[in-house]
Design a protein around this motif. Structure first.
Motif, PDB file in Angstrom:
ATOM      1  N   LEU A  46      34.776 -67.304   4.670  1.00 14.18           N
ATOM      2  CA  LEU A  46      34.145 -66.353   5.583  1.00 14.18           C
ATOM      3  C   LEU A  46      33.847 -65.022   4.909  1.00 14.18           C
ATOM      4  O   LEU A  46      32.818 -64.395   5.183  1.00 14.18           O
ATOM      5  CB  LEU A  46      35.044 -66.127   6.800  1.00 14.18           C
ATOM      6  N   LEU A 102      30.619 -64.984   3.070  1.00 10.29           N
ATOM      7  CA  LEU A 102      29.519 -64.893   4.025  1.00 10.29           C
ATOM      8  C   LEU A 102      29.346 -63.468   4.538  1.00 10.29           C
ATOM      9  O   LEU A 102      28.243 -62.909   4.552  1.00 10.29           O
ATOM     10  CB  LEU A 102      29.829 -65.844   5.194  1.00 10.29           C
ATOM     11  N   ILE A 103      30.445 -62.866   4.959  1.00 10.17           N
ATOM     12  CA  ILE A 103      30.412 -61.530   5.555  1.00 10.17           C
ATOM     13  C   ILE A 103      29.986 -60.474   4.541  1.00 10.17           C
ATOM     14  O   ILE A 103      29.185 -59.576   4.856  1.00 10.17           O
ATOM     15  CB  ILE A 103      31.793 -61.196   6.152  1.00 10.17           C
ATOM     16  N   VAL A 162      31.522 -63.775  13.205  1.00  8.12           N
ATOM     17  CA  VAL A 162      32.647 -64.613  12.801  1.00  8.12           C
ATOM     18  C   VAL A 162      33.732 -64.525  13.859  1.00  8.12           C
ATOM     19  O   VAL A 162      34.332 -63.477  14.059  1.00  8.12           O
ATOM     20  CB  VAL A 162      33.194 -64.165  11.435  1.00  8.12           C
ATOM     21  N   ALA A 167      28.735 -69.219   9.840  1.00  4.07           N
ATOM     22  CA  ALA A 167      30.142 -69.150  10.224  1.00  4.07           C
ATOM     23  C   ALA A 167      30.512 -70.296  11.148  1.00  4.07           C
ATOM     24  O   ALA A 167      31.640 -70.803  11.119  1.00  4.07           O
ATOM     25  CB  ALA A 167      30.442 -67.814  10.902  1.00  4.07           C
TER      26      ALA A 167
END
Length: 464
Positions: free
Chosen positions: A92, A95-96, A245, A279
């Motif tokens: 995650l 991604l973030i 998320v 996500a």
């Protein structure tokens, strides 16, 4: 003697950065961005508080931006140590952080093009290259498996609920230990598993986001269905600023359940966030962290249409038929949701649904407090839409959840340090600890250094 100092996430719910020093070794627990009021956001550009090169390692409890978002800046300024996190958190966080860099680059470009920034030129805090360099420093750590850190301390992660990969971090060294709660989830969360029982530690550092509140017992499915149905009845659109998320996935599960129960009819549901789309896939990759079986996970993720490209997002903004739009960011600090607020916020037919904690100084908090106009992209936008707060969907444990987690400790700690809360919430929770548990507590202030003295005796419980 070991010391603890908060470089962020003290007196506020953003910018979590807690520095543990054991001998000559410095370990940073979380490395988040400040959000909200301008004076908080400006801290992201200020020096960290200690030389970056003196930090030996970073421990990441979970991937949310207020815990991970400063990492690329740390790397940009010279950090080259390891970043320890669970597998779900690494997935995650990648991604973030990419999304964060992309948004900052776009915001800087937009500001420069339209000339509404006071900085000439406007620059991002970090860029995609900095994020990619950060990826090379991640080291995945499974739950319950101790790993050695620089300087000889040992780290163990335990499930914290909240979002995929979220963990509490316990550090132990020759003659002491400290447990960082991270952000704790709810024991009755519809989607995420509850936090694991904490392990014994000399000191505990605990969040207090909802330290002064108990969540409403409202059925979130019923409440969400009611909001959508009355909005659709008047021909409106429901805009839900949601953390891409965690919150977005919980909302999708609720919407799927409502559809399965025969509610909402043919109302289209859109997820307008590339990060939320990715996500959602990661959620199904980590079934160990949530309550859903594979079929339910896939079905709930399939209840929406996912909007990836900008042109499709613009078409969605222009469309006036009734619908539900889930879009990041969760506190309306940036991202595509701002365009939807500009498009739909001005009509009383529509609804803006707030589904999680709104930090002071954010647009989400302004809406929660009754603001009838918002400044977006340099313009003042009138707000005539119905604004609904649905805290029953929060992924944060409330004061009762936090107290339950602490009371599950096998023995009282020497002291509990309260962090990650607005001042009233932290003070209320510290008082709750002392009154209900009879333990020593202390609200940690920014840049306050405390000694983790092994000579302090543990509190004796009434039973002892």
């Amino acid at each position: 003697m070991p010391t603890l100092m908060s470089l962020g996430g003290a007196g506020t719910v953003t910018g979590s950065r807690h520095l543990l020093q054991i001998g000559d070794t410095r370990i940073l627990v979380d490395c988040g961005l400040f959000q909200g009021f301008k004076d908080l956001r400006e801290r992201n550009w200020a020096p960290l508080g200690v030389p970056v090169q003196t930090i030996d390692a970073v421990i990441l409890t979970h991937a949310h931006l207020d815990h991970s978002g400063y990492l690329p800046r740390l790397v940009k300024e010279g950090f080259r140590g390891a970043i320890y996190a669970t597998s779900g958190t690494v997935d995650l966080a990648k991604l973030i952080l990419l999304d964060s860099a992309h948004l900052q680059e776009k915001d800087a470009e937009f500001a420069n093009r339209h000339g509404y920034s006071a900085h000439k030129p406007a620059l991002p805090l970090y860029d995609t290259k900095d994020v990619e360099e950060t990826f090379g420093l991640f080291e995945e750590v499974p739950l319950h498996v101790p790993v050695s850190l620089p300087g000889g301390a040992r780290l163990s992660f335990y499930g914290a609920g909240h979002i995929i990969g979220a963990a509490s971090a316990r550090l132990e060294w020759a003659d002491g230990s400290v447990l960082f709660s991270g952000d704790l989830g709810r024991y009755n969360d519809l989607v995420m598993k509850p936090p694991e029982a904490p392990r014994t530690a000399d000191y505990v550092v605990i969040e207090s986001t909802y330290g002064d509140r108990i969540h409403d017992a409202t059925d979130p499915l019923q409440a969400l269905g009611d909001v959508i149905e009355r909005t659709v009845k008047r021909g409106g659109t429901v805009v839900i600023p949601a953390f891409a998320v965690g919150r977005a996935q919980s909302l999708l599960y609720c919407l799927w359940r409502l559809k399965e129960a025969g509610r909402l009819g043919l109302v289209p549901i859109y997820v307008d966030s590339p990060m939320a789309t990715n996500a959602t896939n990661i959620m199904c990759k980590h079934p160990e962290d949530h309550r859903l079986d594979e079929q339910s996970c896939r079905a709930s993720c399939g209840v929406a249409t996912y909007v990836r490209d900008v042109e499709a997002s613009k078409e969605l903004t222009a469309a006036r038929y009734p619908k539900v739009i889930i879009s990041a960011s969760g506190m309306a600090t940036g991202g595509r949701v701002l365009h939807h607020l500009k498009a739909f916020g001005g009509s009383s037919r529509n609804t803006i649904l707030l589904s999680g904690f709104q930090a002071a100084g954010t647009r989400g908090r302004l809406l929660l407090d009754g603001a009838r106009e918002l400044k977006i992209h340099g313009d003042w936008v009138p707000i005539r839409a119905e604004v609904v707060d649905l805290p029953a969907l929060s992924a944060h444990g409330d004061a009762a959840d936090l107290t339950s987690w602490l009371s599950a400790l096998p023995e009282p700690p020497k002291r509990v340090f309260v962090v990650h809360g607005e001042p009233a919430a932290s003070a209320a929770f510290a008082s709750r600890i002392e009154q209900q548990l009879g333990w020593r507590s202390h609200v940690l202030n920014m840049f306050e250094e405390v000694l983790l003295d092994q000579n302090i005796p543990r509190v004796q419980t009434a039973a002892e």
